[in-house]
Design a protein around this motif. Structure first.
Motif, PDB file in Angstrom:
ATOM      1  N   SER A  44       0.834  -1.213   0.000  1.00  8.38           N
ATOM      2  CA  SER A  44       0.000   0.000   0.000  1.00  8.38           C
ATOM      3  C   SER A  44       0.863   1.254   0.000  1.00  8.38           C
ATOM      4  CB  SER A  44      -0.922   0.032   1.222  1.00  8.38           C
ATOM      5  OG  SER A  44      -1.800  -1.068   1.184  1.00  8.38           O
ATOM      6  N   GLU A  86      -7.179   0.395  -0.499  1.00  9.79           N
ATOM      7  CA  GLU A  86      -7.467  -0.727   0.397  1.00  9.79           C
ATOM      8  C   GLU A  86      -8.673  -0.349   1.251  1.00  9.79           C
ATOM      9  OE1 GLU A  86      -3.827  -2.319   2.197  1.00  9.79           O
ATOM     10  OE2 GLU A  86      -4.928  -2.316   4.083  1.00  9.79           O
ATOM     11  N   ASP A 160      -5.806  -1.935  -4.794  1.00 13.43           N
ATOM     12  CA  ASP A 160      -5.137  -2.353  -3.562  1.00 13.43           C
ATOM     13  C   ASP A 160      -5.976  -3.399  -2.835  1.00 13.43           C
ATOM     14  OD1 ASP A 160      -3.563  -2.651  -1.334  1.00 13.43           O
ATOM     15  OD2 ASP A 160      -3.398  -0.509  -0.889  1.00 13.43           O
ATOM     16  N   GLU A 161      -5.586  -4.650  -2.976  1.00 10.34           N
ATOM     17  CA  GLU A 161      -6.253  -5.797  -2.351  1.00 10.34           C
ATOM     18  C   GLU A 161      -7.765  -5.833  -2.561  1.00 10.34           C
ATOM     19  OE1 GLU A 161      -4.834  -7.536   1.183  1.00 10.34           O
ATOM     20  OE2 GLU A 161      -3.057  -6.276   1.246  1.00 10.34           O
TER      21      GLU A 161
HETATM   22 MG   LIG Z   1      -1.896  -2.731   2.288  1.00  5.22          MG
END
Ligand SMILES: [Mg+2]
Ligand SMILES: Nc1ncnc2c1ncn2[C@@H]1O[C@H](COP(=O)(O)OP(=O)(O)OP(=O)(O)O)[C@@H](O)[C@H]1O
Length: 235
Positions: A44, A86, A160-161
């Motif tokens: 991140s 995220e 992000d994820e």
């Molecule tokens: Mg992260």
């Protein structure tokens, strides 16, 4: 051809904590590139530095031939770089449709056509266009966050994820959509802890460990590498 994104020798600190240690990688037009790594590896931090939310102490980020260093985050979006952060972070009090409209604010022109495209990609959002985003399920919020990013017509989409906290069936749906976007020509930088899923869709991948890139290769190479299997794919 020049890569669309070039990250060179990036070093990022939080006070005295050296979170990203000399990272270099690139993303070419039309590719899906993934950064995989465990909790705290610096994934991140890397994405947030690329978008200008964080600043590196040394190193550079070049996007479409331009050095981003001092460019503020909202200007970065208008240059064609969109981040789905995220934890999604949609506007919880607004409706689905209002969230999507917000995604188009960095550019001129009508949002209607783009919104139809987003609804084609995510029919679930169309059914729920008037629903308050805070009442959507986690998976629907992820779809909304991705849809909102697409409204800015990004030249590079950074995720992000996207699979974080989702049930397996929804993870599958999200990755199907990532494949669809790739087929439609979207360039994607995908950060994931779900190495199996990420490497299966990616053209190339980089493995991060405590702030450093330790391995890189094609998605296929990394998926079949014994060391990666052992460390990230459950043996
Ligand atoms: Mg992260
Ligand atoms: N605001 C902060 N202040 C101090 N340290 C931070 C801060 N944010 C992140 N870190 C540290 O920097 C390192 C990298 O964090 P980062 O969030 O980039 O990891 P990540 O790879 O995204 O992990 P995850 O998969 O858990 O999201 C970690 O050691 C983390 O504790």
């Amino acid at each position: 051809m020049e890569p669309i994104l070039k990250v060179e020798n990036l070093n990022v600190y939080y006070g005295s904590i050296h979170a990203v240690k000399g990272i270099s990688f690139e993303v070419n037009q039309g590719e899906i590139v993934t950064l995989i790594g465990a909790n705290g590896a610096g994934k991140s931090t890397t994405l947030n530095t690329i978008t200008g939310l964080l600043h590196s102490r040394t190193g550079s980020v070049t996007f479409l031939g331009e050095t981003l260093g001092k460019v503020p985050p909202h200007k970065v979006v208008s240059k064609g770089l969109a981040l789905v952060p995220e934890g999604r972070r949609v506007f919880l009090q607004m409706t689905v449709e209002e969230n999507l409209e917000m995604g188009a604010f960095t550019r001129s022109g009508t949002a209607a056509e783009d919104m139809e495209q987003v609804y084609t990609l995510f029919p679930r959002l169309k059914e729920r266009r008037r629903q308050i985003a805070g009442t959507l399920s986690g998976g629907e919020q992820q779809m909304l966050a991705m849809g909102r990013a697409l409204m800015s017509r990004p030249k590079l989409l950074m995720l992000d994820e996207p699979s974080m906290g989702l049930a397996p069936i929804l993870v599958e749906q999200i990755f199907d959509i990532i494949r669809d976007l790739h087929q439609a020509g979207t360039t994607i930088l995908l950060v994931e802890q779900n190495a199996q899923a990420a490497l299966s869709v990616a053209d190339r991948g980089y493995v991060l460990e405590t702030g450093r890139i330790v391995t890189s290769g094609t998605g296929k190479e990394l998926l079949t590498s014994p060391a990666i299997k052992k460390a990230y794919l459950g043996g």
